[in-house]
Design a protein around this motif. Structure first.
Motif, PDB file in Angstrom:
ATOM      1  N   PHE A  61       0.842  -1.205   0.000  1.00 18.67           N
ATOM      2  CA  PHE A  61       0.000   0.000   0.000  1.00 18.67           C
ATOM      3  C   PHE A  61       0.877   1.256   0.000  1.00 18.67           C
ATOM      4  N   ASP A  62       1.893   1.271   0.836  1.00 19.73           N
ATOM      5  CA  ASP A  62       2.772   2.441   0.884  1.00 19.73           C
ATOM      6  C   ASP A  62       3.558   2.623  -0.412  1.00 19.73           C
ATOM      7  N   TYR A 393     -13.078   3.244   7.778  1.00 20.44           N
ATOM      8  CA  TYR A 393     -13.764   4.536   7.601  1.00 20.44           C
ATOM      9  C   TYR A 393     -12.772   5.691   7.679  1.00 20.44           C
ATOM     10  N   ALA A 394     -11.871   5.628   8.657  1.00 16.57           N
ATOM     11  CA  ALA A 394     -10.878   6.706   8.793  1.00 16.57           C
ATOM     12  C   ALA A 394      -9.956   6.764   7.585  1.00 16.57           C
ATOM     13  N   MET A 395      -9.542   5.611   7.072  1.00 18.98           N
ATOM     14  CA  MET A 395      -8.646   5.573   5.916  1.00 18.98           C
ATOM     15  C   MET A 395      -9.338   6.121   4.668  1.00 18.98           C
ATOM     16  N   VAL A 396     -10.574   5.669   4.423  1.00 22.37           N
ATOM     17  CA  VAL A 396     -11.299   6.120   3.226  1.00 22.37           C
ATOM     18  C   VAL A 396     -11.598   7.614   3.310  1.00 22.37           C
ATOM     19  N   GLN A 397     -12.008   8.097   4.467  1.00 19.81           N
ATOM     20  CA  GLN A 397     -12.307   9.518   4.604  1.00 19.81           C
ATOM     21  C   GLN A 397     -11.045  10.363   4.478  1.00 19.81           C
ATOM     22  N   ALA A 398      -9.908   9.834   4.936  1.00 20.84           N
ATOM     23  CA  ALA A 398      -8.651  10.566   4.764  1.00 20.84           C
ATOM     24  C   ALA A 398      -8.313  10.699   3.282  1.00 20.84           C
ATOM     25  N   HIS A 426       1.551   7.209   2.803  1.00 19.97           N
ATOM     26  CA  HIS A 426       2.510   6.430   3.569  1.00 19.97           C
ATOM     27  C   HIS A 426       2.036   6.316   5.026  1.00 19.97           C
ATOM     28  N   GLY A 427       1.870   5.097   5.490  1.00 15.42           N
ATOM     29  CA  GLY A 427       1.438   4.862   6.862  1.00 15.42           C
ATOM     30  C   GLY A 427      -0.054   5.009   7.088  1.00 15.42           C
ATOM     31  N   LEU A 428      -0.807   5.377   6.051  1.00 15.50           N
ATOM     32  CA  LEU A 428      -2.234   5.614   6.210  1.00 15.50           C
ATOM     33  C   LEU A 428      -3.005   4.328   6.481  1.00 15.50           C
TER      34      LEU A 428
END
Length: 475
Positions: A61-62, A393-398, A426-428
């Motif tokens: 992912f990173d 949810y936090a990742m998608v909204q970010a 990175h790190g998300l």
């Protein structure tokens, strides 16, 4: 030496002369030892695999190149459920639930790759774990070893001789119970060593390991009491054996399997297809963010324009597409959360109904306590899913927020200019599961410990009554 100890010593001498009993005890100890080692090795290997896969997908992912943030929303990410240290002792529902979850935008996926789904149907009959050995096999061996402990003395006429010599019935019963409790303690030894090793390797799990050890000690003590009780009430050893085998069959084998079926019939869960249809229907009712004439998003657009004091989305200081993505994700996630809460509420209601059967079968209370302490029960699984959903949810909204802030309305329409630097994610995607604190787990399993304590008190009182009745039976 007291009379109780002399009787216990004589009972142990008779047991040692019984080759079948000694062979059965040796096999059980061997099986318990093998179960502890194999379960620990399987847990260690599974945990290492999950950690390796988690590190790999985090790196992938990173390592994604510069691209549009919404492409990263659909690229998604995998998270793997960590294994509790005590899962090596009691696998609980883990073989039946998935341990790998794919996180992506607009969807809430189910966990996949449960061991039962990938193995033969033989796995459904029980894994070889220390918990299985103590829950199912150890009581059966106690029945065969101790069923004639008191009935043998009555059947041979020795009971009258002992009573005539001044031995009180309570002393005889206490001696027999002490002897059988010693055998039960020996049966618990491999599991106790395994729990001590787990606690030493993971100090945070020490209170839970102690709780599990005490619970299984109570379970075997319960069976020692029950075996001596039935033996004291029966006139012949074979009668005691048949009665105890019937109790073991119904209480350990039949009821624990029948209770969930009855709970499912009383409180059925909707099928996966029914749930998917209901979710799709509710999603359609929420509104389509890609349709400019949709009532909800038309109202949302007017609110955004009024908030920033502009008349066109092109004049917004942020990218309207990113704001629409955030609003759409908020709506769908709330819907997924509602369905998830309803599903787990139904399952909890089923568990509560199953728990009622612990008044007839204490192994149900023992299993719930054991799985709860091992972190392999339904609340522990739900905790993982809830935290994974919060992370999703936090990742998608970010990522949606990056689209709103890093891209303009104009550049978002140009494929070459609608990319942002890969440094932004990175790190998300890093996921850190937080297990339930030991104190909270202990508090949650206290009711089941209370059920075991109540059974011990009831059987103890019944044994005292049977001892007094034994005195009258010799007159």
């Amino acid at each position: 030496m007291s009379a109780v100890r002399r009787i216990a010593r004589e009972e142990w001498r008779l047991m040692r002369r019984d080759r079948v009993a000694m062979l059965g005890l040796a096999l059980l100890l061997l099986l318990g030892t093998v179960a502890a080692f194999t379960a620990w090795d399987q847990r260690r290997a599974a945990q290492a695999d999950r950690q390796r896969h988690q590190a790999q997908v985090d790196h992938e992912f990173d390592a994604q190149p510069d691209r549009h943030p919404h492409r990263m929303v659909h690229y998604g990410h995998f998270v793997f459920r960590p294994l509790n240290a005590l899962a090596a002792f009691d696998a609980g529902i883990d073989p039946f639930t998935g341990h790998t979850l794919f996180l992506e935008g607009h969807r809430q996926n189910s966990a996949n790759f449960g061991d039962v789904r990938q193995s033969s149907l033989l796995l459904r009959f029980g894994q070889l774990t220390p918990a299985f050995v103590l829950q199912v096999l150890a009581p059966l061996l106690l029945v065969f070893i101790g069923h004639a402990a008191v009935a043998r003395e009555r059947e041979s006429g020795l009971l009258r001789v002992l009573m005539a010599q001044g031995l009180r019935p309570g002393q005889l019963v206490a001696g027999k119970l002490l002897a059988l409790a010693g055998v039960a303690a020996l049966m618990l030894l491999p599991a106790g060593v395994a729990l001590a090793a787990i606690a030493a390797d993971n100090p945070a799990s020490a209170p839970l390991a102690l709780a599990v050890a005490l619970a299984y000690a109570a379970w075997l003590a319960l069976w020692a009491l029950g075996v001596v009780l039935v033996s004291a009430l029966a006139r012949h050893g074979r009668d005691a054996l048949l009665a105890l085998l019937a109790v073991w069959t119904v209480g350990v084998v039949l009821l624990p399997r029948l209770a969930p079926e009855l709970a499912t019939a009383a409180r059925p869960l909707p099928t996966r297809l029914e749930t998917d249809i209901a979710v799709a229907r509710d999603l359609a009712a929420l509104g389509d963010s890609h349709n400019p004439d949709n009532p909800h998003f038309s109202q949302f657009r007017r609110q955004v324009l009024a908030q920033y004091g502009v008349s066109r989305v092109e004049d917004l200081p942020v990218n309207y597409k990113g704001l629409v993505g955030m609003e759409g994700e908020r709506l769908t996630s709330a819907l997924f959360e509602r369905y998830g809460r309803e599903s787990f509420a139904r399952q909890q209601a089923q568990l509560q109904q199953v728990a009622l059967f612990s008044a007839l079968s204490p192994v149900i209370a023992l299993r719930r306590l054991s799985m709860g302490a091992a972190g392999t029960d339904l609340p522990s699984y739900q905790r993982f899913l809830d935290q994974a959903e919060q992370h999703r949810y936090a990742m998608v909204q970010a990522l949606n927020r990056l689209q709103a802030q890093q891209l303009s309305w104009a550049t978002d329409r140009n494929s070459r200019e609608s990319r942002i630097s890969k440094d932004h994610w990175h790190g998300l995607a890093a996921f850190r599961f937080q297990p339930e604190p030991a104190a909270a787990t202990l508090q949650r399993i206290v009711p089941m410990a209370g059920v075991l304590a109540a059974w011990l008190l009831a059987l103890g009182a019944a044994l005292v009554w049977a001892s007094r009745r034994l005195q009258g039976a010799t007159r």
